[in-house]
Scaffold this motif. Structure first.
Motif, PDB file in Angstrom:
ATOM      1  N   HIS A 114       0.853  -1.189   0.000  1.00  0.00           N
ATOM      2  CA  HIS A 114       0.000   0.000   0.000  1.00  0.00           C
ATOM      3  C   HIS A 114       0.888   1.237   0.000  1.00  0.00           C
ATOM      4  O   HIS A 114       0.604   2.228  -0.691  1.00  0.00           O
ATOM      5  CB  HIS A 114      -0.900  -0.039   1.227  1.00  0.00           C
ATOM      6  CG  HIS A 114      -1.938   1.039   1.279  1.00  0.00           C
ATOM      7  ND1 HIS A 114      -2.770   1.331   0.215  1.00  0.00           N
ATOM      8  CD2 HIS A 114      -2.295   1.890   2.275  1.00  0.00           C
ATOM      9  CE1 HIS A 114      -3.589   2.312   0.553  1.00  0.00           C
ATOM     10  NE2 HIS A 114      -3.315   2.676   1.796  1.00  0.00           N
ATOM     11  N   ARG A 145      -4.911  -0.231  -2.269  1.00  0.00           N
ATOM     12  CA  ARG A 145      -4.418   0.123  -3.594  1.00  0.00           C
ATOM     13  C   ARG A 145      -2.936   0.525  -3.536  1.00  0.00           C
ATOM     14  O   ARG A 145      -2.487   1.145  -2.567  1.00  0.00           O
ATOM     15  CB  ARG A 145      -5.276   1.215  -4.235  1.00  0.00           C
ATOM     16  CG  ARG A 145      -5.347   2.514  -3.486  1.00  0.00           C
ATOM     17  CD  ARG A 145      -6.444   3.417  -4.039  1.00  0.00           C
ATOM     18  NE  ARG A 145      -6.268   3.726  -5.448  1.00  0.00           N
ATOM     19  CZ  ARG A 145      -7.204   4.282  -6.222  1.00  0.00           C
ATOM     20  NH1 ARG A 145      -8.403   4.569  -5.724  1.00  0.00           N
ATOM     21  NH2 ARG A 145      -6.969   4.541  -7.489  1.00  0.00           N
ATOM     22  N   THR A 154       3.968   1.845  -8.892  1.00  0.00           N
ATOM     23  CA  THR A 154       2.697   1.155  -8.715  1.00  0.00           C
ATOM     24  C   THR A 154       2.794  -0.344  -8.961  1.00  0.00           C
ATOM     25  O   THR A 154       2.320  -1.154  -8.145  1.00  0.00           O
ATOM     26  CB  THR A 154       1.616   1.773  -9.617  1.00  0.00           C
ATOM     27  OG1 THR A 154       1.402   3.127  -9.212  1.00  0.00           O
ATOM     28  CG2 THR A 154       0.310   1.011  -9.500  1.00  0.00           C
ATOM     29  N   ALA A 158       2.317  -3.262  -6.224  1.00  0.00           N
ATOM     30  CA  ALA A 158       1.281  -4.277  -6.381  1.00  0.00           C
ATOM     31  C   ALA A 158       1.860  -5.671  -6.150  1.00  0.00           C
ATOM     32  O   ALA A 158       1.239  -6.526  -5.502  1.00  0.00           O
ATOM     33  CB  ALA A 158       0.648  -4.181  -7.770  1.00  0.00           C
ATOM     34  N   SER A 190      -8.305  -1.301  -3.099  1.00  0.00           N
ATOM     35  CA  SER A 190      -8.143  -1.463  -4.551  1.00  0.00           C
ATOM     36  C   SER A 190      -9.438  -1.849  -5.221  1.00  0.00           C
ATOM     37  O   SER A 190      -9.629  -1.612  -6.407  1.00  0.00           O
ATOM     38  CB  SER A 190      -7.073  -2.527  -4.837  1.00  0.00           C
ATOM     39  OG  SER A 190      -7.446  -3.777  -4.280  1.00  0.00           O
ATOM     40  N   SER A 191     -10.346  -2.463  -4.465  1.00  0.00           N
ATOM     41  CA  SER A 191     -11.681  -2.783  -4.962  1.00  0.00           C
ATOM     42  C   SER A 191     -12.592  -2.934  -3.765  1.00  0.00           C
ATOM     43  O   SER A 191     -12.128  -3.121  -2.639  1.00  0.00           O
ATOM     44  CB  SER A 191     -11.673  -4.088  -5.788  1.00  0.00           C
ATOM     45  OG  SER A 191     -11.304  -5.196  -4.967  1.00  0.00           O
ATOM     46  N   LEU A 222      -5.463  -6.329 -10.411  1.00  0.00           N
ATOM     47  CA  LEU A 222      -5.424  -5.200  -9.480  1.00  0.00           C
ATOM     48  C   LEU A 222      -5.242  -3.886 -10.219  1.00  0.00           C
ATOM     49  O   LEU A 222      -5.975  -2.912  -9.983  1.00  0.00           O
ATOM     50  CB  LEU A 222      -4.282  -5.412  -8.484  1.00  0.00           C
ATOM     51  CG  LEU A 222      -4.048  -4.319  -7.444  1.00  0.00           C
ATOM     52  CD1 LEU A 222      -5.234  -4.221  -6.491  1.00  0.00           C
ATOM     53  CD2 LEU A 222      -2.770  -4.591  -6.659  1.00  0.00           C
ATOM     54  N   LEU A 226      -8.101  -0.356 -10.737  1.00  0.00           N
ATOM     55  CA  LEU A 226      -7.871   0.895 -10.019  1.00  0.00           C
ATOM     56  C   LEU A 226      -8.725   2.024 -10.584  1.00  0.00           C
ATOM     57  O   LEU A 226      -8.812   2.212 -11.795  1.00  0.00           O
ATOM     58  CB  LEU A 226      -6.395   1.275 -10.078  1.00  0.00           C
ATOM     59  CG  LEU A 226      -5.447   0.338  -9.336  1.00  0.00           C
ATOM     60  CD1 LEU A 226      -3.995   0.740  -9.582  1.00  0.00           C
ATOM     61  CD2 LEU A 226      -5.746   0.327  -7.835  1.00  0.00           C
TER      62      LEU A 226
END
Length: 463
Positions: A114, A145, A154, A158, A190-191, A222, A226
């Motif tokens: 994160h 996320r 990023t 991830a 992230s979701s 993932l 986003l």
């Protein structure tokens, strides 16, 4: 014996925790309004000995520094976090006694993803983990996320999220309670996964996307999922790294109708906190409608030019106080002024309140389309699942800067349920557009035969 109390911050989709034994406790990721945490400790009859942060937060201003100062607690912050105040730097594997009599120890586990410095904390009793505070690492069914720090990091973050989730699953017993800070509506998730309000390591092993997918499949999914980042996040990290000041929740100065008019004329924001039904029926021309409760802090902080003075209009002192509390959590420190009552008290004498109509999707389906603009203010991820044919798409969080893109005509504005449509309608009404707020569930648009299913989703036109 031990306890874990949850302190809900529903407007931001977050949770804070107070955990301890008979005498002392630790506060985890506390909100800005620390009086709630202090009250929880008082109710338990315990002293807060430690305040811990899982990471430097991007979605709210922390109360951790002030809580530690107020209570004299040790302030634990991940060693890799760059902050400008004194704290106890936490490294992987560090152990801190929470309550000796209860055999409670907090063990730090580095869980980057994160953020690069993210740290989870396992609460151990007599050497066995009973709970783990996972912050923005392992959430319920998903993870935090990885795109809030630096775009170039990023994908690496991830992948780190995947590894961190697997570390927690490998090192902690299946019965360990998983207690995340994010994931209850927070844009830091992230979701928005389902699966209930509570979980354990064992349950996450069976359900969490990071634990049931290989790393490449997980990372691809993932990154594809986003969504937009709230604009105010850019200000939260620096505020938390610098060290937030104490909050002032005393009532703001009272504004009369002339002052409200003057503030509007000066280009300041006047925000009406009442329910959207009441706002549509009558409001101060030029004011904006952000309902108190719900996601007031998220959407007002997302849309308002940062640092712009704001005057709050509320139907009661309690509504005003609750809004102030929500807004300080995201760095909107003090309203410039406020008023309570109703629009009859807020408009100059001899002036009538403004208004606009509300409607349903059935009304829209029965309305001839000549001269009508349908404006969809949902996020792109929502629209990808289905939309009204011929509608214009401008997400509510970008509408303020794109009002000129709304075509001429009467604007019927909708979202998924009505709240964001009301915000958008107020923005349009304030600049003189003829607007109708569709206050209805998008499911009704499907039933009314208005929705085209996204071809990208492999769906056909709705019957």
């Amino acid at each position: 014996m031990y306890f874990v109390d949850t302190i809900e911050v529903p407007g931001l989709g977050n949770r804070s925790y107070l955990a301890g034994g008979e005498r002392t406790a630790v506060a985890v990721d506390p909100p800005r309004d620390i009086d709630r945490v202090i009250a929880a400790a008082a109710q338990r009859g315990v002293r807060i000995s430690h305040v811990v942060e899982t990471h430097v937060h991007n979605d709210y201003v922390t109360g951790g520094l002030e809580l530690a100062r107020t209570t004299g607690a040790a302030y634990l912050v991940p060693a890799g976090a760059r902050v400008s105040y004194a704290r106890v730097p936490v490294h992987d594997g560090d152990r801190h006694e929470v309550d000796t009599a209860a055999g409670l120890v907090l063990r730090a586990l580095a869980t980057p993803g994160h953020t690069p410095h993210h740290t989870s904390y396992a609460l151990e009793q007599d050497g066995s983990a009973v709970a783990v505070f996972t912050g923005g690492s392992l959430l319920i069914g998903t993870v935090g996320r990885p795109d809030l720090v630096e775009p170039r990091l990023t994908e690496d973050l991830a992948r780190a999220q995947h590894a961190s989730a697997h570390r927690l699953a490998a090192e902690l017993p299946d019965e360990t309670a998983v207690l995340p800070t994010h994931g209850f509506g927070s844009f830091c998730a992230s979701s928005q996964a389902g699966g209930g309000e509570t979980t354990t390591i064992g349950k996450e092993k069976a359900d969490n996307t990071a634990l049931v997918r290989d790393v490449d499949t997980f990372v691809a999914g993932l990154l594809a999922a986003l969504d937009d980042i709230p604009a105010y996040y850019a200000h939260m990290g620096p505020a938390n790294a610098a060290g937030p000041a104490p909050v002032d929740l005393t009532p703001p100065p009272v504004a009369d109708a002339d002052e409200i008019a003057a503030r509007l004329a000066a280009g300041e924001w006047v925000v009406d906190l009442r329910h959207r039904v009441a706002f549509a029926a009558g409001h101060v021309a030029g004011s904006f409608n952000f309902e108190s409760g719900g996601q007031l802090a998220t959407y007002l902080a997302w849309l308002i030019p940062w640092g712009k003075p704001v005057t709050l209009l509320a139907e009661s002192a309690d509504q005003l106080a609750a809004a102030q509390r929500e807004l300080v959590r995201v760095g909107i420190e003090r309203p410039a002024a406020a008023a309570t009552g109703n629009p009859a008290h807020w408009v100059p004498e001899g002036t009538d309140p403004a208004s606009f109509p509300r409607a349903t999707f059935t009304d829209l389906a029965e309305r001839p389309r000549d001269g009508v603009v349908v404006l969809d203010v949902r996020r792109a991820s929502e629209r990808s699942g289905g939309f009204i044919e011929g509608s214009v798409h401008i997400p509510v969080h970008s509408l303020r800067d794109r009002l000129g893109e709304v075509p001429a005509g009467q604007v019927w504005v909708h979202c998924a349920g009505g709240m964001r449509a009301a915000v958008a309608a107020s923005l349009l009404d304030a600049v003189g557009r003829d607007v109708v707020a569709v206050d209805d569930s998008f499911d009704s648009a499907v039933r009314a035969g208005l929705v085209v299913r996204s071809r990208e989703a492999g769906q056909e036109r709705a019957a």
